[in-house]
Design an enzyme around this catalytic site. Structure first.
Site, PDB file in Angstrom:
ATOM      1  CE1 TYR A 146       4.093  -5.156   2.427  1.00 23.44           C
ATOM      2  CE2 TYR A 146       3.821  -7.514   2.709  1.00 23.44           C
ATOM      3  CZ  TYR A 146       4.630  -6.400   2.684  1.00 23.44           C
ATOM      4  OH  TYR A 146       5.970  -6.543   2.916  1.00 23.44           O
ATOM      5  CE  LYS A 204       7.428  11.640   2.412  1.00 25.15           C
ATOM      6  NZ  LYS A 204       8.682  12.233   2.927  1.00 25.15           N
ATOM      7  CG  ASP A 236      11.111  11.334   5.073  1.00 22.97           C
ATOM      8  OD1 ASP A 236      10.257  11.449   5.977  1.00 22.97           O
ATOM      9  OD2 ASP A 236      11.286  12.210   4.198  1.00 22.97           O
ATOM     10  CG  ASP A 260       8.156  -5.438   5.312  1.00 25.42           C
ATOM     11  OD1 ASP A 260       8.392  -6.338   6.141  1.00 25.42           O
ATOM     12  OD2 ASP A 260       8.573  -5.463   4.144  1.00 25.42           O
ATOM     13  CG  ASP A 264      13.229  -6.463   8.389  1.00 31.98           C
ATOM     14  OD1 ASP A 264      12.424  -6.887   9.245  1.00 31.98           O
ATOM     15  OD2 ASP A 264      13.526  -7.106   7.367  1.00 31.98           O
TER      16      ASP A 264
END
Ligand code: IPM
Ligand code: MN
Length: 376
Positions: A146, A204, A236, A260, A264
């Site tokens: 971002y 990651k 993952d 982010d 959710d």
């Protein structure tokens, strides 16, 4: 703290104003007989404001948000309304404020309350035990993918190349990781699985250099908190573990874009986005929000779930209590949480997303009445 807390409400677009109106009802009820501990003011802004006025908000509104003791944001964004550079109109109120107020920790509690239903396909039910879902996910909020380093190469009116450079800094990683460990220290319960205080680093780092720096920083900071268990997950793998064993998680920390996505995903465990509240927190300022967005499809219908807003208000009161060592705000936050928990447990305040038929304002009335009945 002397005087009253100045609270800036930024209702924004779509369902934002509807849920914030219920938030105000509940704050008014909390403030009764308590010498009105705060002053709440609404300020316009967002995508529709941009459509009508050619700017996302007024300079005075930005200044008011900066000088307020806390900000509550409804939602921003409207289909077909974007800034000349392609960003969502209204971004100044979310992404802009995260940068200008340096709100580096995005705090997303994920707790399932008894009585809340969840939906994984079709029906509303309660498959997993509420006691097994009680974690807080902390997402870095000012850098990563971002970071405002986006760019395109355009030739003859065609975008040929688009680049988003992911920036991870030592300072950015360190302060958000520290925030996560400090929070784990304060949370008395630990993970539902075993009561252990644990901070899980989600990254990651098997592939990305930025994630390696993030994890190295995590390891360095973790040494200062020997009583808190270290835990690691590649992002993952985390997506399946968090669904399969949510009880393992206490505090989770991750980078911006990964955070982010996983927040959710995790909201499904707490009953959906209708319950997901977020705090954007820095050292000096904080902004709280229901994170469901402006939901244009439901806007103006008085049907969306206002609980996320109520939980955002609870977070805001708790943050004010900590920042100002104000026991009165802590009592108000506890009082609100008791009312929210008992209202949810009663199963009488369900909006459509919970398989119910109550309107946004009926739920707000019920919670406000609950607040009045609940002793301080
Ligand atoms: C969130 C939202 C924002 C984000 C949007 C509205 C820009 O999805 O707060 O999680 O991507 O951070
Ligand atoms: Mn998001």
């Amino acid at each position: 703290m002397t005087g009253r807390y100045q609270i800036a409400f930024l209702p924004g677009d779509g369902t934002g104003p509807e849920v914030l109106a219920e938030g105000r009802k509940v704050m008014d009820a909390l403030g009764e007989n308590d010498a009105s501990p705060w002053e709440v003011r609404d300020y316009p802004g967002g995508a529709l404001y941009y459509r009508d006025h050619g700017k996302e908000w007024e300079p005075e509104t930005e200044a008011a948000a900066k000088s307020a003791d806390a900000v509550l944001l409804g939602a921003v964004g409207w289909p077909g309304v974007s800034l000349p550079n392609g960003d969502i109109a209204g971004a100044a109120l979310v992404l802009g404020m995260r940068q200008s107020l340096d709100l580096y920790a995005n705090v997303r509690p994920c707790q399932l309350y008894p009585g809340v239903l969840h939906r994984i396909s079709g029906e509303h039910r309660q498959v997993w035990a509420p006691k097994n879902v009680d974690m807080v996910i902390i997402r870095e909020n000012t850098e990563g993918l971002y970071a405002p380093t986006h760019g395109v190469l355009r030739r003859a009116d065609e975008t040929e190349v688009a680049v988003d450079t992911r920036i991870i800094t030592r300072k950015g990683a360190e302060r958000v990781v520290r925030y996560a460990f400090e929070l784990a220290r304060r949370r008395s319960k630990g993970a539902p699985e075993d009561g252990k205080k644990r901070v899980t680093c989600v990254d990651k780092s098997n592939v990305l250099a930025g994630c390696r720096l993030f994890r190295e920083t995590y390891d360095r900071v973790a040494k200062e908190y020997p009583e808190i268990e270290r835990d690691y997950a590649y992002v993952d793998a985390f997506t399946q573990w968090v669904v399969r064993n949510p009880e393992h998680y206490d505090v989770v920390v991750s980078t911006n874009m990964m955070g982010d996505i996983i927040t959710d995903l995790a909201s499904v465990l707490q009953g959906g986005m209708g319950f997901a509240a977020g705090g954007n927190i820095g050292d000096a300022h904080a902004m709280f929000e229901p994170v469901h967005g402006s939901a244009p499809k439901y806007a103006g219908k008085n049907v969306v779930n206002p609980f996320a807003t109520f939980f955002a208000i609870e977070m805001m009161l708790r943050w004010l209590s900590e920042k100002h060592s104000d026991a009165r705000m802590a009592r108000q936050a506890d009082r609100l949480e008791r009312v929210l928990a008992s209202t949810l447990a009663s199963g009488t305040a369900r909006t459509y997303d919970q398989g119910g038929s109550l309107s946004t304002s009926q739920v707000g009335d019920q919670v406000a009445a609950g607040v009045r009945a609940e002793k301080r």
